[in-house]
Design a protein around this motif. Structure first.
Motif, mmCIF file in Angstrom:
data_model
loop_
_atom_site.group_PDB
_atom_site.id
_atom_site.type_symbol
_atom_site.label_atom_id
_atom_site.label_comp_id
_atom_site.label_asym_id
_atom_site.label_seq_id
_atom_site.Cartn_x
_atom_site.Cartn_y
_atom_site.Cartn_z
ATOM 1 N N ASP B 15 92.338 45.166 72.149
ATOM 2 C CA ASP B 15 91.930 46.033 71.035
ATOM 3 C C ASP B 15 93.087 46.934 70.608
ATOM 4 O OD1 ASP B 15 91.591 47.219 73.586
ATOM 5 O OD2 ASP B 15 90.447 48.848 72.678
ATOM 6 N N LEU B 16 93.925 47.322 71.580
ATOM 7 C CA LEU B 16 95.064 48.174 71.250
ATOM 8 C C LEU B 16 96.123 47.356 70.511
ATOM 9 C CD1 LEU B 16 95.433 50.287 74.524
ATOM 10 C CD2 LEU B 16 94.218 50.868 72.415
ATOM 11 N N VAL B 19 95.388 47.193 66.907
ATOM 12 C CA VAL B 19 95.799 48.411 66.200
ATOM 13 C C VAL B 19 97.315 48.427 66.060
ATOM 14 C CG1 VAL B 19 95.897 50.924 66.327
ATOM 15 C CG2 VAL B 19 93.782 49.730 66.948
ATOM 16 N N ASP B 31 98.574 59.508 67.380
ATOM 17 C CA ASP B 31 97.442 58.828 67.993
ATOM 18 C C ASP B 31 96.487 59.879 68.544
ATOM 19 O OD1 ASP B 31 95.679 57.187 69.263
ATOM 20 O OD2 ASP B 31 97.127 56.273 70.637
ATOM 21 N N TYR B 90 101.217 56.915 60.021
ATOM 22 C CA TYR B 90 99.921 56.422 60.487
ATOM 23 C C TYR B 90 99.255 57.467 61.376
ATOM 24 C CZ TYR B 90 101.730 51.878 59.113
ATOM 25 O OH TYR B 90 102.248 50.833 58.408
ATOM 26 N N ILE B 92 96.093 57.501 63.932
ATOM 27 C CA ILE B 92 95.169 56.569 64.579
ATOM 28 C C ILE B 92 94.033 57.341 65.244
ATOM 29 C CG2 ILE B 92 94.950 54.784 66.363
ATOM 30 C CD1 ILE B 92 98.011 54.301 65.969
ATOM 31 N N SER B 94 90.968 56.191 67.478
ATOM 32 C CA SER B 94 90.282 55.053 68.103
ATOM 33 C C SER B 94 89.003 55.503 68.788
ATOM 34 C CB SER B 94 91.185 54.403 69.160
ATOM 35 O OG SER B 94 92.407 54.040 68.597
ATOM 36 N N ILE B 118 94.215 54.705 60.689
ATOM 37 C CA ILE B 118 93.621 53.545 61.349
ATOM 38 C C ILE B 118 92.449 54.075 62.162
ATOM 39 C CG2 ILE B 118 93.967 51.688 63.016
ATOM 40 C CD1 ILE B 118 96.983 51.806 62.257
ATOM 41 N N SER B 120 88.869 53.216 64.273
ATOM 42 C CA SER B 120 87.983 52.214 64.870
ATOM 43 C C SER B 120 86.743 52.899 65.434
ATOM 44 C CB SER B 120 88.709 51.436 65.974
ATOM 45 O OG SER B 120 88.934 52.251 67.085
ATOM 46 N N VAL B 203 87.682 47.893 62.952
ATOM 47 C CA VAL B 203 88.949 48.611 62.787
ATOM 48 C C VAL B 203 89.258 48.661 61.300
ATOM 49 C CG1 VAL B 203 91.415 48.650 63.321
ATOM 50 C CG2 VAL B 203 89.794 47.790 65.022
ATOM 51 N N LEU B 205 91.918 50.010 58.225
ATOM 52 C CA LEU B 205 93.187 50.601 57.789
ATOM 53 C C LEU B 205 92.926 51.210 56.420
ATOM 54 C CD1 LEU B 205 96.301 51.011 58.121
ATOM 55 C CD2 LEU B 205 96.589 48.815 56.956
#
Lengths: 405, 215
Positions: B15-16, B19, B31, B90, B92, B94, B118, B120, B203, B205
């Motif tokens: 899953d990482l 991303v 992140d 970016y 992120i 998650s 990003i 998820s 996920v 973007l």
């Protein structure tokens, strides 16, 4: 500015002596540098012939990019790794410094200097004023953290180093780290301020004031001229140290160490002897401190800490102190530190985030209080090690830090 | 001292990796909820990104710091407002959006500080959850949503379609949408309806809507 390092003649023409044997008979061991040009101080005075006592460990590499400056705390000195010349006790970070240790002397060139105003060889109130031929006493000019850092920068110049790989310090040392990052951003690749703050809090000033009043209330202080009178205000200085020492610990740590246990007796004496172990301990801490520290230095350095307020010099906005910085930062605090609590570190983190500086921040769980940065705290040590390894990788000094935990 | 280069990493969680594949080399990345720093470390060393992280757990921050990553102890709801606008390429987030108090505010912050976000999250529209609820009449207990209702940290669960709607309301452009199974593997999902049925996670973007119609 990059010139070959010579022990005898630094680039700015300042005199750099390799060790204690030299012109001054009672000089402390270690190295020293005497500045040939005046050092401008925040109070407006330009100080002539400032001497900076320092120690180095390890070797400066050919690229001169592996130097780490260690900044000592209020009552520390430049003997970070070797036994203290007065007490014989191990250096304050001897647990971290050495070949293969966290501050690896086979990898890094470590520099630690006694702060301006100190009493272990750097120019301070107990040193001789060249203008009068007598010790400065309270004629010594008021100093600031920025003054200390300015003096250190002269030393780094003299050693021929453009950019320090890292500046690291705890408590007052952390204040110097922040000041370095603000005053000389291009000269600091990585900065680690441990258990520190961007300003001294009201409570901290209050505790320092108690200490100073204790010193000045001692008749042997003689209005600061005790050296001329052949006296030393040991009782006042000891009380100052006793008060401060409590602030370096935590209630939990004190209780664990001493509880309400009595000192060499079965019952209380209904007198004012040290009945309790904690009293006996504090008295010992206080009086042994006076063997190695000068009372006027204590006044001047605590004052410098009180005056420290980094935001004030940047329009009241701390973030401005770090605007555009490329330095990588590590902030670490300890849960039981009530002298420099986590909130102070967090305020610095917020300021650094707002200028998008790369910053690592960890609050370490421990009950050992402010002094934790000097103690065996594996979590803190692993964090510092990871930070240095990550910085070294980015600087091209070494391979990437371990992926495994 | 020669630079021997980074150690080559072969495995990061699927899953990482998904991303990581969305992130361009040499970009600036934040992140949020970076856990032990596995993704961030991968991005820094394999994609040469300028990486930062925010992590709420002490163990996570500590693990990141030991890896030499620039990670602070903090959380998405209090610490994002410090960052200047547009500072990251970016941002992120998650598996965290469903656990924050104000998902919309957090999403706004992501879009403010990053060029791309990003995001998820577990998909509450997955067929097994629907079936579970329809047939048994109780809240689901799945791999992606393992907590019983009385102690779940996920108090803003949504479906892929719900999230689509929020993006519309916020005028966000969906650059990419990937339906993902519980193991983090991308699934073939040609339509939104299909993705919302078969995706156990999703996920996204996102970027700010560049050509929005004048109001």
């Amino acid at each position: 500015m990059v010139q070959p390092l010579t022990q005898s003649q630094p680039p700015d023409g300042s005199s750099l002596s390799a060790d204690a044997s030299g012109d001054i008979p009672d000089a402390h061991p270690g190295k020293s540098l005497t500045l040939q040009t005046a050092l401008p101080l925040d109070c407006g005075i330009a100080m002539e012939a400032v001497t900076i006592a320092y120690q180095t460990y390890g070797c400066l590499n050919a690229e001169k990019n592996n130097a780490i400056l260690l900044c000592h705390a209020l009552t520390g000195d430049h003997f970070a790794a070797d036994p203290h010349p007065v007490t014989g006790k191990p250096g304050w970070w001897s647990n971290l410094i050495g070949p293969g240790k966290l501050l690896d002397t086979e990898k890094y060139f470590l520099i630690c200097s006694n702060v301006l105003g100190g009493c272990m060889g750097s120019t301070g109130p107990s040193e001789i004023n060249p203008e009068t031929g007598k010790s400065y006493g309270t004629d010594f000019p008021g100093i600031t953290i920025a003054d200390m850092v300015r003096a250190q920068a002269r030393l780094i110049d003299a050693l021929g180093i453009d950019q320090l790989f890292a500046v690291i310090g705890g408590s007052m040392g952390g204040m110097q780290v922040l000041q370095w990052a603000a005053s000389y951003p291009e000269r600091v690749f990585a900065a680690a301020a441990i258990a520190s703050a961007a300003r001294h809090s009201s409570q901290n000033i209050a505790f320092h004031e108690v200490g100073r009043q204790a010193i000045m209330a001692d008749p042997d202080w003689c209005d600061g001229n005790y050296a001329l009178e052949g006296k030393r205000p040991v009782r006042g200085l000891a009380v100052a140290r006793m008060t401060a020492h409590i602030t370096y610990l935590s209630e939990a740590a004190l209780h664990r160490k001493f509880g309400r246990r009595l000192q060499d007796r079965h019952d209380v004496t209904f007198g004012f002897d040290a009945d309790f172990q904690v009293e006996s301990y504090l008295r010992h801490q206080g009086f042994s401190f006076t063997d190695r520290f000068d009372a006027n230095s204590y006044l001047y350095i605590t004052r410098a800490m009180d005056y420290f307020d980094l935001a004030k010099d940047y329009g009241g906005v701390l973030a401005n102190a770090f605007y555009g910085t490329k330095t990588r930062f590590l902030l670490a605090s300890f849960t039981s530190d009530w002298l420099f609590p986590t909130s102070e570190s967090r305020a610095i983190v917020h300021a650094l985030n707002s200028v998008a500086a790369p910053v690592t921040f960890v609050e370490i769980e421990t009950d050992k209080g402010h002094d934790s940065f000097l103690l065996d705290e594996p979590e803190f040590h692993e964090t510092l090690e990871g930070f240095l390894a990550g910085s070294a990788y980015l600087k091209g000094l070494e391979i990437s830090p371990k992926m495994a935990d | 001292m020669p630079n021997s280069g980074p150690t080559v990493l072969t495995n990061i969680r699927v899953d990482l990796q998904l991303v990581a594949d969305l992130v361009e080399n040499n970009s600036r990345v934040l992140d949020i909820g970076c856990d032990d720093g596995q993704l961030l470390y991968h991005l820094v060393h394999e994609k040469q990104v300028d990486g930062r992280g925010i992590e709420i757990s002490h163990a996570g921050v500590s693990a990141c710091a030991k890896k030499g990553l620039s990670v602070i102890q903090g959380d998405a709801e209090t610490d994002l407002s410090d960052y200047p606008s547009g500072i990251f390429d970016y941002v992120i987030l998650s598996q965290t959006l469903q656990a924050v108090r104000e998902p919309r505010f957090v999403l706004e912050q992501l879009m403010r500080i990053g060029r791309y976000a990003i995001v998820s999250f577990p998909n509450f529209g997955h067929w097994r959850i629907r079936a579970h609820f329809a047939l048994k009449g109780v809240l689901p207990n799945t791999v992606t949503l393992p907590h019983p209702w009385y102690e779940t940290p996920n108090f803003h669960l949504c479906t892929i379609r719900d999230f689509f709607k929020l993006c519309e309301i916020m005028d966000l452009k969906i650059e990419k949408m990937i339906a993902v199974n519980a193991q983090g593997q991308a699934l073939y999902s040609p339509t939104l309806r299909w993705a919302n049925l078969i995706g156990e996670q999703a996920v996204f973007l996102l970027s700010p809507q560049v050509c929005s119609t004048p109001k």
